[in-house]
Write a protein that holds these residues in place. Structure first.
Motif, mmCIF file in Angstrom:
data_model
loop_
_atom_site.group_PDB
_atom_site.id
_atom_site.type_symbol
_atom_site.label_atom_id
_atom_site.label_comp_id
_atom_site.label_asym_id
_atom_site.label_seq_id
_atom_site.Cartn_x
_atom_site.Cartn_y
_atom_site.Cartn_z
ATOM 1 N N LEU A 78 63.450 32.914 -80.358
ATOM 2 C CA LEU A 78 63.720 32.471 -78.807
ATOM 3 C C LEU A 78 63.842 31.145 -78.585
ATOM 4 N N LYS A 79 62.769 30.359 -79.204
ATOM 5 C CA LYS A 79 62.592 28.876 -78.786
ATOM 6 C C LYS A 79 64.004 28.311 -79.385
ATOM 7 N N LEU A 80 64.209 28.657 -80.636
ATOM 8 C CA LEU A 80 65.767 28.164 -81.053
ATOM 9 C C LEU A 80 66.688 28.388 -80.175
ATOM 10 N N TRP A 81 67.009 29.626 -79.877
ATOM 11 C CA TRP A 81 68.252 30.213 -78.993
ATOM 12 C C TRP A 81 67.976 29.541 -77.739
ATOM 13 N N ILE A 82 66.927 29.517 -76.851
ATOM 14 C CA ILE A 82 66.897 28.976 -75.494
ATOM 15 C C ILE A 82 66.953 27.443 -75.587
ATOM 16 N N ASP A 83 66.213 26.826 -76.572
ATOM 17 C CA ASP A 83 66.427 25.307 -76.631
ATOM 18 C C ASP A 83 66.023 24.395 -75.326
ATOM 19 N N ARG A 84 64.808 24.964 -74.913
ATOM 20 C CA ARG A 84 64.472 24.289 -73.301
ATOM 21 C C ARG A 84 63.667 23.254 -73.803
ATOM 22 N N THR A 85 63.718 22.201 -73.122
ATOM 23 C CA THR A 85 63.171 21.057 -73.211
ATOM 24 C C THR A 85 61.654 21.017 -72.479
ATOM 25 N N GLY A 86 60.620 20.396 -72.999
ATOM 26 C CA GLY A 86 59.297 20.349 -72.443
ATOM 27 C C GLY A 86 59.117 19.487 -71.119
ATOM 28 N N PRO A 87 58.094 19.641 -70.484
ATOM 29 C CA PRO A 87 57.952 18.864 -69.170
ATOM 30 C C PRO A 87 57.836 17.362 -69.386
ATOM 31 N N LEU A 88 57.034 17.005 -70.495
ATOM 32 C CA LEU A 88 57.010 15.476 -70.528
ATOM 33 C C LEU A 88 57.702 15.040 -71.774
ATOM 34 N N THR A 89 58.934 15.557 -72.291
ATOM 35 C CA THR A 89 59.296 15.109 -73.245
ATOM 36 C C THR A 89 60.800 15.601 -73.306
ATOM 37 N N ALA A 90 61.611 14.811 -74.110
ATOM 38 C CA ALA A 90 63.141 15.134 -74.314
ATOM 39 C C ALA A 90 63.319 16.175 -75.308
ATOM 40 N N GLU A 91 62.147 16.528 -76.239
ATOM 41 C CA GLU A 91 62.331 17.620 -77.201
ATOM 42 C C GLU A 91 62.272 18.820 -76.717
ATOM 43 N N SER A 92 63.003 19.769 -77.626
ATOM 44 C CA SER A 92 63.323 21.149 -77.243
ATOM 45 C C SER A 92 62.512 22.236 -77.897
ATOM 46 N N GLY B 261 45.764 25.710 -68.975
ATOM 47 C CA GLY B 261 45.626 24.665 -69.585
ATOM 48 C C GLY B 261 46.771 23.781 -70.030
ATOM 49 N N LEU B 262 47.845 24.796 -70.518
ATOM 50 C CA LEU B 262 48.632 24.481 -71.209
ATOM 51 C C LEU B 262 49.731 23.799 -70.161
ATOM 52 N N VAL B 263 49.903 24.454 -68.932
ATOM 53 C CA VAL B 263 50.730 23.810 -67.947
ATOM 54 C C VAL B 263 49.883 22.632 -67.387
ATOM 55 N N LEU B 264 48.694 22.775 -67.010
ATOM 56 C CA LEU B 264 48.103 21.496 -66.502
ATOM 57 C C LEU B 264 48.121 20.115 -67.569
ATOM 58 N N ARG B 265 48.053 20.527 -68.556
ATOM 59 C CA ARG B 265 48.045 19.273 -69.617
ATOM 60 C C ARG B 265 49.491 18.859 -69.763
ATOM 61 N N GLY B 266 50.548 19.468 -69.266
ATOM 62 C CA GLY B 266 51.979 19.005 -69.504
ATOM 63 C C GLY B 266 52.690 19.381 -70.670
ATOM 64 N N TYR B 267 51.897 20.372 -71.487
ATOM 65 C CA TYR B 267 52.781 20.911 -72.922
ATOM 66 C C TYR B 267 53.643 22.072 -72.394
ATOM 67 N N HIS B 268 53.601 22.756 -71.450
ATOM 68 C CA HIS B 268 54.506 23.703 -70.957
ATOM 69 C C HIS B 268 54.701 23.822 -69.477
ATOM 70 N N TRP B 269 55.911 24.316 -69.296
ATOM 71 C CA TRP B 269 56.386 24.634 -67.747
ATOM 72 C C TRP B 269 55.611 26.039 -67.750
ATOM 73 N N PRO B 270 55.620 26.358 -66.154
ATOM 74 C CA PRO B 270 54.955 27.603 -66.106
ATOM 75 C C PRO B 270 55.881 28.688 -66.381
ATOM 76 N N LEU B 271 57.170 28.602 -66.335
ATOM 77 C CA LEU B 271 57.833 29.751 -66.966
ATOM 78 C C LEU B 271 57.792 29.996 -68.254
ATOM 79 N N ASP B 272 57.421 29.006 -69.032
ATOM 80 C CA ASP B 272 57.335 29.122 -70.614
ATOM 81 C C ASP B 272 56.222 30.138 -70.842
ATOM 82 N N VAL B 273 55.052 29.906 -69.982
ATOM 83 C CA VAL B 273 53.996 30.700 -70.096
ATOM 84 C C VAL B 273 54.240 32.135 -69.506
ATOM 85 N N LEU B 274 54.902 32.282 -68.490
ATOM 86 C CA LEU B 274 55.255 33.428 -68.053
ATOM 87 C C LEU B 274 56.002 34.285 -68.959
ATOM 88 N N GLY B 275 57.158 33.684 -69.755
ATOM 89 C CA GLY B 275 57.705 34.389 -70.802
ATOM 90 C C GLY B 275 57.027 34.779 -71.923
#
Length: 148
Positions: A41-55, A102-116
């Motif tokens: 899913l990570k490879l297919w959706i290829d979404r960028t992170g909140p504080l990075t251009a990496e996907s 914690g992952l959302v507050l620290r900027g590692y993930h968007w809230p929808l990443d966690v919800l997914g």
């Protein structure tokens, strides 16, 4: 992961020690399914992170690991007989929620990443609960305690 996986390992060892090898194996299989479901899913959706251009940030693998590890450990602690361990699942839910927030507050993930991850692993845990009920029923039938 450095906390959730050791917690799960201790719960699996405890379940095996108590003679619940099939239940422990089912939880290990569910945990093994997490990267097999999350990585494609990570490879297919290829979404960028909140504080990075990496996907590769959707869904959250850390949330998925925490959810299945903590809830799987709680399910093992709730192995028959289920006396005195009603605290296990609420603790697992709180630990999973704390990890996710914690992952959302620290900027590692968007809230929808966690919800997914919650939705994906909710399905994994629903299948795990079904498998554990089937295992418990087979064990009860084998020991002659079914229907008691």
């Amino acid at each position: 992961m450095p906390v959730a996986l050791p917690v799960l390992a201790v719960a699996v060892a405890y379940a095996v020690w108590r003679g619940h090898r099939a239940r422990a194996a089912a939880v290990v299989v569910a945990m093994g399914a997490v990267p097999l479901l999350v990585m494609p899913l990570k490879l297919w959706i290829d979404r960028t992170g909140p504080l990075t251009a990496e996907s590769g940030y959707y869904p959250s693998g850390h949330t998925a690991t925490a959810m299945v590890a903590y809830c799987g450990a709680a399910l093992l602690l709730l192995s028959p007989p289920r006396t005195g361990r009603g605290w296990a699942m609420p603790v697992a839910v709180v630990l999973t929620a704390a990890t996710s927030i914690g992952l959302v507050l620290r900027g590692y993930h968007w809230p929808l990443d966690v919800l997914g991850s919650w939705l994906l692993c909710g399905m994994v845990l629903a299948l795990l609960v079904t498998a554990l009920r089937w295992i418990d029923n087979r064990r009860a039938v084998g020991s002659g305690t079914a229907g008691r």
